[in-house]
Design a protein around this motif. Structure first.
Motif, PDB file in Angstrom:
ATOM      1  N   PRO A 209      31.871  42.115  29.717  1.00  0.00           N
ATOM      2  CA  PRO A 209      30.948  41.477  30.644  1.00  0.00           C
ATOM      3  C   PRO A 209      31.284  41.805  32.098  1.00  0.00           C
ATOM      4  CG  PRO A 209      31.731  39.923  28.990  1.00  0.00           C
ATOM      5  CD  PRO A 209      32.577  41.151  28.861  1.00  0.00           C
ATOM      6  N   PRO A 210      30.279  41.908  32.955  1.00  0.00           N
ATOM      7  CA  PRO A 210      30.522  42.256  34.365  1.00  0.00           C
ATOM      8  C   PRO A 210      31.378  41.228  35.103  1.00  0.00           C
ATOM      9  CG  PRO A 210      28.211  42.559  33.801  1.00  0.00           C
ATOM     10  CD  PRO A 210      28.840  41.836  32.651  1.00  0.00           C
ATOM     11  N   SER A 211      31.251  39.948  34.747  1.00  0.00           N
ATOM     12  CA  SER A 211      31.915  38.904  35.536  1.00  0.00           C
ATOM     13  C   SER A 211      33.441  39.033  35.575  1.00  0.00           C
ATOM     14  CB  SER A 211      31.496  37.510  35.043  1.00  0.00           C
ATOM     15  OG  SER A 211      31.761  37.344  33.667  1.00  0.00           O
ATOM     16  N   PRO A 212      34.129  39.199  34.428  1.00  0.00           N
ATOM     17  CA  PRO A 212      35.596  39.301  34.509  1.00  0.00           C
ATOM     18  C   PRO A 212      36.095  40.735  34.658  1.00  0.00           C
ATOM     19  CG  PRO A 212      34.977  39.127  32.227  1.00  0.00           C
ATOM     20  CD  PRO A 212      33.696  39.112  33.022  1.00  0.00           C
ATOM     21  N   ARG A 213      35.180  41.710  34.731  1.00  0.00           N
ATOM     22  CA  ARG A 213      35.573  43.125  34.689  1.00  0.00           C
ATOM     23  C   ARG A 213      36.578  43.521  35.775  1.00  0.00           C
ATOM     24  NH1 ARG A 213      30.530  46.816  34.164  1.00  0.00           N
ATOM     25  NH2 ARG A 213      30.312  45.493  32.314  1.00  0.00           N
ATOM     26  N   PRO A 214      36.356  43.154  37.057  1.00  0.00           N
ATOM     27  CA  PRO A 214      37.312  43.596  38.088  1.00  0.00           C
ATOM     28  C   PRO A 214      38.726  43.067  37.866  1.00  0.00           C
ATOM     29  CG  PRO A 214      35.257  42.845  39.082  1.00  0.00           C
ATOM     30  CD  PRO A 214      35.207  42.447  37.648  1.00  0.00           C
ATOM     31  N   TRP A 215      38.837  41.775  37.523  1.00  0.00           N
ATOM     32  CA  TRP A 215      40.158  41.199  37.310  1.00  0.00           C
ATOM     33  C   TRP A 215      40.833  41.774  36.079  1.00  0.00           C
ATOM     34  CZ3 TRP A 215      42.742  39.131  40.969  1.00  0.00           C
ATOM     35  CH2 TRP A 215      42.109  38.405  41.977  1.00  0.00           C
TER      36      TRP A 215
ATOM     37  N   ALA B 178      44.878  45.059  33.383  1.00  0.00           N
ATOM     38  CA  ALA B 178      45.185  46.185  32.501  1.00  0.00           C
ATOM     39  C   ALA B 178      46.178  47.144  33.157  1.00  0.00           C
ATOM     40  CB  ALA B 178      43.911  46.922  32.122  1.00  0.00           C
ATOM     41  N   VAL B 179      45.995  47.389  34.455  1.00  0.00           N
ATOM     42  CA  VAL B 179      46.915  48.282  35.173  1.00  0.00           C
ATOM     43  C   VAL B 179      48.312  47.673  35.242  1.00  0.00           C
ATOM     44  CG1 VAL B 179      47.431  49.329  37.413  1.00  0.00           C
ATOM     45  CG2 VAL B 179      45.097  49.378  36.519  1.00  0.00           C
ATOM     46  N   LEU B 180      48.384  46.403  35.610  1.00  0.00           N
ATOM     47  CA  LEU B 180      49.685  45.735  35.698  1.00  0.00           C
ATOM     48  C   LEU B 180      50.366  45.660  34.334  1.00  0.00           C
ATOM     49  CD1 LEU B 180      48.782  42.796  38.133  1.00  0.00           C
ATOM     50  CD2 LEU B 180      50.006  44.921  38.666  1.00  0.00           C
ATOM     51  N   ALA B 181      49.580  45.389  33.296  1.00  0.00           N
ATOM     52  CA  ALA B 181      50.142  45.312  31.943  1.00  0.00           C
ATOM     53  C   ALA B 181      50.695  46.668  31.516  1.00  0.00           C
ATOM     54  CB  ALA B 181      49.076  44.853  30.956  1.00  0.00           C
TER      55      ALA B 181
ATOM     56  N   THR C 132      37.107  34.995  33.404  1.00  0.00           N
ATOM     57  CA  THR C 132      38.462  35.562  33.461  1.00  0.00           C
ATOM     58  C   THR C 132      39.488  34.558  32.947  1.00  0.00           C
ATOM     59  OG1 THR C 132      37.834  36.887  35.396  1.00  0.00           O
ATOM     60  CG2 THR C 132      40.180  36.610  34.969  1.00  0.00           C
ATOM     61  N   SER C 133      39.307  33.297  33.306  1.00  0.00           N
ATOM     62  CA  SER C 133      40.236  32.258  32.848  1.00  0.00           C
ATOM     63  C   SER C 133      40.208  32.124  31.336  1.00  0.00           C
ATOM     64  CB  SER C 133      39.884  30.909  33.494  1.00  0.00           C
ATOM     65  OG  SER C 133      40.016  30.973  34.896  1.00  0.00           O
ATOM     66  N   LEU C 134      39.007  32.151  30.754  1.00  0.00           N
ATOM     67  CA  LEU C 134      38.883  32.041  29.299  1.00  0.00           C
ATOM     68  C   LEU C 134      39.564  33.220  28.607  1.00  0.00           C
ATOM     69  CD1 LEU C 134      37.757  30.768  26.709  1.00  0.00           C
ATOM     70  CD2 LEU C 134      35.637  32.063  27.104  1.00  0.00           C
ATOM     71  N   VAL C 135      39.316  34.415  29.100  1.00  0.00           N
ATOM     72  CA  VAL C 135      39.880  35.620  28.474  1.00  0.00           C
ATOM     73  C   VAL C 135      41.406  35.611  28.543  1.00  0.00           C
ATOM     74  CG1 VAL C 135      40.057  38.127  28.646  1.00  0.00           C
ATOM     75  CG2 VAL C 135      37.823  37.021  28.879  1.00  0.00           C
ATOM     76  N   LEU C 136      41.945  35.331  29.720  1.00  0.00           N
ATOM     77  CA  LEU C 136      43.398  35.370  29.876  1.00  0.00           C
ATOM     78  C   LEU C 136      44.089  34.210  29.156  1.00  0.00           C
ATOM     79  CD1 LEU C 136      43.769  36.498  33.602  1.00  0.00           C
ATOM     80  CD2 LEU C 136      43.840  37.876  31.514  1.00  0.00           C
ATOM     81  N   THR C 137      43.461  33.037  29.177  1.00  0.00           N
ATOM     82  CA  THR C 137      44.044  31.893  28.468  1.00  0.00           C
ATOM     83  C   THR C 137      44.068  32.141  26.967  1.00  0.00           C
ATOM     84  OG1 THR C 137      43.278  30.351  30.183  1.00  0.00           O
ATOM     85  CG2 THR C 137      43.839  29.420  28.032  1.00  0.00           C
TER      86      THR C 137
ATOM     87  N   LEU D 142      46.653  43.777  26.461  1.00  0.00           N
ATOM     88  CA  LEU D 142      45.984  43.539  27.742  1.00  0.00           C
ATOM     89  C   LEU D 142      45.577  44.838  28.418  1.00  0.00           C
ATOM     90  CD1 LEU D 142      48.151  40.660  29.271  1.00  0.00           C
ATOM     91  CD2 LEU D 142      45.773  40.513  28.516  1.00  0.00           C
ATOM     92  N   ALA D 143      46.326  45.892  28.166  1.00  0.00           N
ATOM     93  CA  ALA D 143      45.996  47.186  28.744  1.00  0.00           C
ATOM     94  C   ALA D 143      44.939  47.924  27.929  1.00  0.00           C
ATOM     95  CB  ALA D 143      47.262  48.042  28.849  1.00  0.00           C
TER      96      ALA D 143
END
Length: 224
Positions: free
Chosen positions: A11-17, A22-25, A161-166, A198-199
């Motif tokens: 989805p576009p909404s969490p894409r940037p975060w 993914a890069v940090l992971a 983003t919160s839902l995905v990461l949680t 995550l990556a």
């Protein structure tokens, strides 16, 4: 009239975060891989966590750990994958069904490749341990389910983003606890597996969307 475009699996909404995560992971996976390359003993962090938990959990928690571990084994994981694909198809989301298969495949492939490249072992030379494939698998499934829910619920950037990461954290923590408790992995193996998913999953979702959109372009042109 052209049909409505298929919903994106990323989805576009969490894409940037998620791109940043993914890069940090990826950096964490590479860093840990370099630190523990060829090792067969726990590191400093592992020694701090492992002694009270490694293979020492007792019933009923041991039964819980074994049940979670089973879900990452071939039979258990196959059941979860089939269930995920069936749900996606019943909800008329074939692109999401493709992501379930592709996401699991790329995650398992990545962990297998990294295991052989890093060569870290536990309980003997034949037991490659970094990163934890069980943890990566559980995290990958949670990520894909959360991406699907984010799109279905129309969540914004913060909520999505919160839902995905949680979801990823909860699934990774649960499976990671089971693997450490059963003595199958070091805690840093678990962290590596979590970060691998995550990556890999955001990148795979982006690729599935890109390929699916390109495949649908000729159909769009025919309707013009």
């Amino acid at each position: 009239m052209p049909g409505r475009p298929a919903p994106s699996v990323l989805p576009p909404s969490p894409r940037p975060w998620l791109g940043l995560v993914a890069v940090l992971a990826s950096l964490v996976v590479v860093t840990l891989g370099i630190l523990y390359s060829g090792h067969s003993e726990p590191g400093t962090v592992d020694r701090w966590i492992v002694p009270p938990t490694a293979d020492s959990v007792r019933p009923p928690w041991r039964d819980v750990a074994l049940a979670l571990d089973f879900l990452g084994e071939p039979a258990g994981s196959a059941m979860l994958i089939v269930a995920g694909v069936v749900v996606c198809l019943l909800l008329r989301r074939p692109r999401a069904a493709v992501l379930v298969v592709a996401g699991v495949g790329t995650t398992v492939g990545a962990t297998t490749l990294i295991k052989h490249l890093v060569g870290r072992t536990i309980h003997g030379p034949g037991n490659l341990s970094y990163p934890s494939g069980h943890t990566a698998f559980a995290t990958a499934l949670a990520l894909m389910a959360a991406l699907f829910a984010t799109d279905r619920l129309g969540l914004g950037r913060t909520a999505g983003t919160s839902l995905v990461l949680t979801s990823a954290l909860a699934a990774g923590a649960a499976m990671g606890w089971a693997e450490v408790a059963l003595g199958a992995h070091y805690p840093t193996d678990v962290l590596g597996g979590w970060c691998t998913a995550l990556a890999v999953i955001p990148a795979t979702a982006w690729l599935v969307d890109r390929i699916a959109d390109r495949m649908s372009e000729p159909g769009r042109r025919d309707h013009r």
